[in-house]
Design a protein around this motif. Structure first.
Motif, PDB file in Angstrom:
ATOM      1  N   ILE A 138       0.833  -1.204   0.000  1.00  0.00           N
ATOM      2  CA  ILE A 138       0.000   0.000   0.000  1.00  0.00           C
ATOM      3  C   ILE A 138       0.862   1.245   0.000  1.00  0.00           C
ATOM      4  CG2 ILE A 138      -1.680   1.326   1.335  1.00  0.00           C
ATOM      5  CD1 ILE A 138      -2.804  -1.337   2.347  1.00  0.00           C
ATOM      6  N   LEU A 139       1.879   1.277   0.858  1.00  0.00           N
ATOM      7  CA  LEU A 139       2.765   2.443   0.944  1.00  0.00           C
ATOM      8  C   LEU A 139       3.521   2.668  -0.360  1.00  0.00           C
ATOM      9  CD1 LEU A 139       4.127   1.752   4.526  1.00  0.00           C
ATOM     10  CD2 LEU A 139       2.732   3.719   3.874  1.00  0.00           C
ATOM     11  N   LYS A 140       3.951   1.574  -0.987  1.00  0.00           N
ATOM     12  CA  LYS A 140       4.687   1.690  -2.252  1.00  0.00           C
ATOM     13  C   LYS A 140       3.789   2.255  -3.349  1.00  0.00           C
ATOM     14  CE  LYS A 140       8.422   0.725  -4.752  1.00  0.00           C
ATOM     15  NZ  LYS A 140       9.759   1.300  -4.470  1.00  0.00           N
ATOM     16  N   LEU A 141       2.549   1.766  -3.410  1.00  0.00           N
ATOM     17  CA  LEU A 141       1.632   2.243  -4.427  1.00  0.00           C
ATOM     18  C   LEU A 141       1.215   3.686  -4.182  1.00  0.00           C
ATOM     19  CD1 LEU A 141      -0.688  -0.872  -4.872  1.00  0.00           C
ATOM     20  CD2 LEU A 141       0.971  -0.001  -6.509  1.00  0.00           C
ATOM     21  N   TYR A 142       1.073   4.062  -2.909  1.00  0.00           N
ATOM     22  CA  TYR A 142       0.591   5.407  -2.600  1.00  0.00           C
ATOM     23  C   TYR A 142       1.640   6.474  -2.897  1.00  0.00           C
ATOM     24  CZ  TYR A 142      -1.305   9.392  -0.118  1.00  0.00           C
ATOM     25  OH  TYR A 142      -1.776  10.637   0.190  1.00  0.00           O
ATOM     26  N   SER A 143       2.846   6.286  -2.434  1.00  0.00           N
ATOM     27  CA  SER A 143       3.841   7.356  -2.554  1.00  0.00           C
ATOM     28  C   SER A 143       5.233   6.868  -2.878  1.00  0.00           C
ATOM     29  CB  SER A 143       3.884   8.167  -1.246  1.00  0.00           C
ATOM     30  OG  SER A 143       4.185   7.321  -0.152  1.00  0.00           O
ATOM     31  N   GLY A 144       5.381   5.595  -3.270  1.00  0.00           N
ATOM     32  CA  GLY A 144       6.720   5.085  -3.544  1.00  0.00           C
ATOM     33  C   GLY A 144       7.544   4.896  -2.281  1.00  0.00           C
ATOM     34  N   THR A 145       6.885   4.821  -1.131  1.00  0.00           N
ATOM     35  CA  THR A 145       7.602   4.662   0.138  1.00  0.00           C
ATOM     36  C   THR A 145       8.324   3.331   0.177  1.00  0.00           C
ATOM     37  OG1 THR A 145       6.004   6.046   1.305  1.00  0.00           O
ATOM     38  CG2 THR A 145       7.347   4.560   2.644  1.00  0.00           C
ATOM     39  N   GLU A 146       9.581   3.364   0.594  1.00  0.00           N
ATOM     40  CA  GLU A 146      10.427   2.174   0.624  1.00  0.00           C
ATOM     41  C   GLU A 146      10.983   2.002   2.030  1.00  0.00           C
ATOM     42  OE1 GLU A 146      13.960   0.221  -2.139  1.00  0.00           O
ATOM     43  OE2 GLU A 146      13.753   2.391  -2.012  1.00  0.00           O
ATOM     44  N   ILE A 147      10.827   0.807   2.590  1.00  0.00           N
ATOM     45  CA  ILE A 147      11.305   0.488   3.934  1.00  0.00           C
ATOM     46  C   ILE A 147      12.403  -0.565   3.822  1.00  0.00           C
ATOM     47  CG2 ILE A 147      10.661  -0.367   6.221  1.00  0.00           C
ATOM     48  CD1 ILE A 147       7.759   0.497   5.525  1.00  0.00           C
ATOM     49  N   LEU A 148      13.572  -0.245   4.320  1.00  0.00           N
ATOM     50  CA  LEU A 148      14.709  -1.165   4.254  1.00  0.00           C
ATOM     51  C   LEU A 148      15.358  -1.267   5.629  1.00  0.00           C
ATOM     52  CD1 LEU A 148      16.491  -0.106   0.925  1.00  0.00           C
ATOM     53  CD2 LEU A 148      15.172  -2.182   1.318  1.00  0.00           C
ATOM     54  N   ALA A 149      15.642  -2.482   6.060  1.00  0.00           N
ATOM     55  CA  ALA A 149      16.374  -2.699   7.303  1.00  0.00           C
ATOM     56  C   ALA A 149      17.599  -3.551   7.001  1.00  0.00           C
ATOM     57  CB  ALA A 149      15.487  -3.377   8.348  1.00  0.00           C
ATOM     58  N   TYR A 150      18.621  -3.404   7.814  1.00  0.00           N
ATOM     59  CA  TYR A 150      19.838  -4.199   7.637  1.00  0.00           C
ATOM     60  C   TYR A 150      20.551  -4.330   8.979  1.00  0.00           C
ATOM     61  CZ  TYR A 150      21.955   0.496   7.381  1.00  0.00           C
ATOM     62  OH  TYR A 150      22.335   1.789   7.641  1.00  0.00           O
ATOM     63  N   VAL A 151      21.433  -5.303   9.079  1.00  0.00           N
ATOM     64  CA  VAL A 151      22.183  -5.540  10.308  1.00  0.00           C
ATOM     65  C   VAL A 151      23.368  -4.581  10.353  1.00  0.00           C
ATOM     66  CG1 VAL A 151      23.547  -7.215  11.616  1.00  0.00           C
ATOM     67  CG2 VAL A 151      21.473  -7.944  10.414  1.00  0.00           C
ATOM     68  N   SER A 152      23.443  -3.795  11.408  1.00  0.00           N
ATOM     69  CA  SER A 152      24.527  -2.820  11.550  1.00  0.00           C
ATOM     70  C   SER A 152      25.478  -3.169  12.703  1.00  0.00           C
ATOM     71  CB  SER A 152      23.958  -1.413  11.769  1.00  0.00           C
ATOM     72  OG  SER A 152      23.081  -1.398  12.881  1.00  0.00           O
ATOM     73  N   GLN A 153      25.143  -4.191  13.454  1.00  0.00           N
ATOM     74  CA  GLN A 153      26.041  -4.623  14.532  1.00  0.00           C
ATOM     75  C   GLN A 153      25.737  -6.062  14.912  1.00  0.00           C
ATOM     76  OE1 GLN A 153      26.163  -2.112  18.016  1.00  0.00           O
ATOM     77  NE2 GLN A 153      26.984  -3.736  19.321  1.00  0.00           N
ATOM     78  N   VAL A 154      26.811  -6.846  15.107  1.00  0.00           N
ATOM     79  CA  VAL A 154      26.730  -8.178  15.697  1.00  0.00           C
ATOM     80  C   VAL A 154      27.786  -8.249  16.785  1.00  0.00           C
ATOM     81  CG1 VAL A 154      27.158 -10.632  15.349  1.00  0.00           C
ATOM     82  CG2 VAL A 154      25.779  -9.374  13.692  1.00  0.00           C
ATOM     83  N   HIS A 155      27.338  -8.410  18.007  1.00  0.00           N
ATOM     84  CA  HIS A 155      28.236  -8.438  19.162  1.00  0.00           C
ATOM     85  C   HIS A 155      29.121  -7.186  19.157  1.00  0.00           C
ATOM     86  CE1 HIS A 155      29.908 -10.149  22.665  1.00  0.00           C
ATOM     87  NE2 HIS A 155      31.012 -10.653  22.142  1.00  0.00           N
ATOM     88  N   LYS A 156      30.418  -7.329  19.001  1.00  0.00           N
ATOM     89  CA  LYS A 156      31.315  -6.179  19.040  1.00  0.00           C
ATOM     90  C   LYS A 156      31.716  -5.677  17.652  1.00  0.00           C
ATOM     91  CE  LYS A 156      33.196  -7.562  23.527  1.00  0.00           C
ATOM     92  NZ  LYS A 156      34.412  -7.932  24.311  1.00  0.00           N
ATOM     93  N   VAL A 157      31.162  -6.273  16.616  1.00  0.00           N
ATOM     94  CA  VAL A 157      31.440  -5.826  15.242  1.00  0.00           C
ATOM     95  C   VAL A 157      30.399  -4.776  14.872  1.00  0.00           C
ATOM     96  CG1 VAL A 157      31.699  -6.502  12.836  1.00  0.00           C
ATOM     97  CG2 VAL A 157      32.356  -8.096  14.663  1.00  0.00           C
ATOM     98  N   VAL A 158      30.831  -3.523  14.750  1.00  0.00           N
ATOM     99  CA  VAL A 158      29.917  -2.400  14.514  1.00  0.00           C
ATOM    100  C   VAL A 158      30.181  -1.802  13.138  1.00  0.00           C
ATOM    101  CG1 VAL A 158      29.091  -0.182  15.359  1.00  0.00           C
ATOM    102  CG2 VAL A 158      29.880  -1.915  16.989  1.00  0.00           C
TER     103      VAL A 158
END
Length: 614
Positions: free
Chosen positions: A191-211
């Protein structure tokens, strides 16, 4: 004759020590009698109703880890949204267990089935039920856990609250419950993509002490392909390898680690969020913190902003080349005063190490004796790689719910908030189109853009609808190039496993009639325009040239309710609303595509895309 009035107690509230109340002498003929008996106090009961999320776009999840299955019921989804199981399956496949060596080895296909709320590939506006069966349960792995509590797990607190719990797999506290959230989130994303091209992206930015350094990722340019290019879902290959190594090092020892998921939202409409208690960042925090294993939430500059002074932290405003108000920096994270400002929304969610580990730990049994527990079962050594689609889903559910709330609030009295427009409407307002009634036209855009709420059937014209500049005598061609990049985007908006017919404009028609040559040429305008093209030109059934008899005209409604009048010329080409075909009977999955030498549209759409010098 004296009169009296007997009154009932409000809400059962007891009155104590009161008899008759005598009114002043001048009103002595009127006496008010108040009953003196005590009402019985009502029994207080806890009603645990925490399985439903949202106000307008409501999602209820059901099922348990080792029960018959899990799923969700989506209520409030707009009608006429193209939807099939494949739309949800893409997201569920990203969440499912057994993907790699750094996730749980439990083998589940997580194949979903829509059992209500759709017809002919379109949502009906009624509740959508999605079910996913459990097929790889191992209940015996949890025999020890029926006697003792796993440290830092929900075993003990579920017992404290309910006095009973589902031992196998943790029941509702299992991350398997999030299947329903991810399935519903896929609908919200669409719905968000069709309405306004809204794009939601998540990714891993830290694992334990690796930042992962924050400035290493360009939030404007990072893609889903980069994120999905490795098993840990980190968009930087070098840091991805370090994260995988960190997970492997504890996995082989029967231990676990935590991490951080960063989520960004691009092309978000301005004006979402409802101060003061339902501020957008507050709703996002609640949604993300409801996910299993979450322990922290940061927004924008987060806690790092506490080390700055005001002149360093403030996001200064400026006017961009499109005469839009923007901010030079984005330490606010795309939200100010609890309301989205149009900039990229960014947040970070912290996840703890998985509670269930293959190492002996001290605990307490259900009968309150200290003991040791060595947990069995199949569990993730690190939850963050699989948490990525879960975070995206919860963010999408918040945003689509807030979008509906905002639309309802300012639409009811025909009020238009500043900035709450899809870019296409902003452009049309600058041109001066529909200044007499901009809200009416916005309703038209919204109804087609997300194929929701309103049907264009109430806007049908008596006469044969106009097309573009091409007359019936345009010659049809059965050969030529492909559908082009713009055509691929439009085709991609439809589920390929359901029967649709698409009367798609050719590349030449897109450029000549709409001024479009590439997908990103007009930013968010492109998605809004292409969505309207889809609404006018897609029919929820397959129509081949052999289905149309020469010399006879048939008519069907498009998915937006717009009438299409279809006939066949003597040379075998199709004529749709006076527009001739260039190529016919192309196949994309179960979708039939006819490439047209023009754009099917009504008079309002044609006027809105007319060049300035016309």
């Amino acid at each position: 004759m004296a009169s009296s009035v007997s009154t009932k107690q409000f809400l059962g509230a007891p009155f104590s020590g009161l008899g008759s109340v005598q009114l002043p002498s001048e009103l002595s003929a009127f006496t008010l009698h108040i009953p003196t008996h005590r009402s019985q106090p009502k029994r207080l009961e806890i009603q645990a109703a925490g399985s439903t999320f949202g106000n307008y776009f409501r999602v209820t999840t059901f099922g348990e880890s080792h029960g018959g299955g899990v799923g969700c019921v989506i209520d409030g989804c707009p009608p006429r949204l193209p939807l099939s199981e494949s739309d949800m399956q893409v997201e569920l496949d990203r969440r499912r267990p057994g993907q790699s060596r750094i996730t749980t080895p439990r083998k589940e296909t997580d194949t979903c089935k829509i059992s209500s709320g759709t017809a002919d590939g379109l949502t009906t506006g009624s509740p959508i039920k999605v079910e996913v069966p459990n097929t790889d349960q191992r209940g015996n792995d949890y025999s020890e856990m029926s006697l003792a509590y796993r440290p830092s797990h929900a075993d003990a607190t579920y017992d404290f609250k309910y006095g009973v719990r589902s031992v196998q797999g943790g029941g509702r506290s299992s991350a398997r419950e999030t299947i329903g959230r991810v399935a519903a989130g896929a609908v919200a994303k669409k719905i968000l993509k069709l309405y306004s091209g809204t794009e939601i992206l998540a990714y891993v930015s830290q694992v334990h002490k690796v930042v992962l350094p924050e400035d290493l990722i360009d939030k404007q340019a990072v893609t889903l392909e980069q994120i999905e290019s490795n098993i840990v879902r980190c968009p930087d290959p070098e840091y991805a390898e370090k994260m995988i190594a960190a997970i492997d090092s504890v996995r082989v020892r029967g231990d676990s680690v935590g991490g951080v998921v960063t989520c960004i939202v691009r092309n978000i409409p301005r004006g979402l969020g409802t101060p003061v208690f339902d501020k957008l960042e507050a709703e996002l925090a609640k949604a993300c913190m409801s996910l299993p294993a979450t322990k922290g939430f940061e927004f924008g500059s987060g806690f790092a902003g506490t080390f700055m002074i005001g002149s360093e932290h403030n996001d200064e405003f400026f006017m961009d080349e499109h005469n839009q108000i923007r901010t030079k920096t984005n330490r606010s994270g795309g939200i100010q005063g609890g309301i989205s400002n149009g900039e990229i929304i960014n947040m970070r969610i912290g996840f703890k190490p998985t509670s269930t580990i293959a190492r002996k730990q001290h605990t307490v049994s259900r009968d309150k004796h200290e003991t040791e527990l060595l947990a069995r079962g199949r569990h993730d050594p690190c939850v963050v790689p699989r948490a990525v689609p879960m975070v995206e889903a919860m963010v999408a559910l918040v945003l689509v719910d807030q979008l509906m709330a905002q639309y309802a609030q300012w639409k009811i009295l025909h009020f238009q908030s500043q900035g709450f427009n899809i870019p296409l409407l902003q452009k049309m307002k600058r041109r001066g189109h529909f200044t007499k009634d901009p809200i009416k036209f916005l309703c038209v855009i919204v109804s087609v853009a997300c194929t929701v709420v309103l049907c264009f059937s109430v806007l049908k014209l008596e006469e044969i609808p106009v097309g573009t500049r091409n007359a019936i005598d345009s010659k049809s061609k059965r050969a030529g190039g492909g559908v082009g990049k713009l055509g691929e985007v439009v085709i991609g908006m439809l589920p390929k496993d359901l029967g649709f017919t698409l009367f798609l404009p050719s590349e030449k028609a897109f450029e000549r009639d709409l001024g479009l040559r590439s997908v990103g040429e007009k930013g968010n305008d492109t998605y809004a325009i292409l969505t309207r093209v889809l609404g006018f030109s897609a029919v929820p059934r397959r129509i081949y040239t052999d289905d149309v008899q020469s010399g006879k005209e048939i008519d069907y409604d498009s998915i937006s309710g717009y009438s299409l009048y279809i006939s066949k010329d003597s040379d075998g080409s199709l004529i749709v609303n006076r527009i001739a075909s260039e190529m016919v009977d192309l196949r994309r999955g179960k979708i039939v595509v006819h490439v047209m030498d023009g754009v099917i549209m009504d008079s309002e759409f044609e006027q809105s895309v007319r060049p300035e010098d016309d």
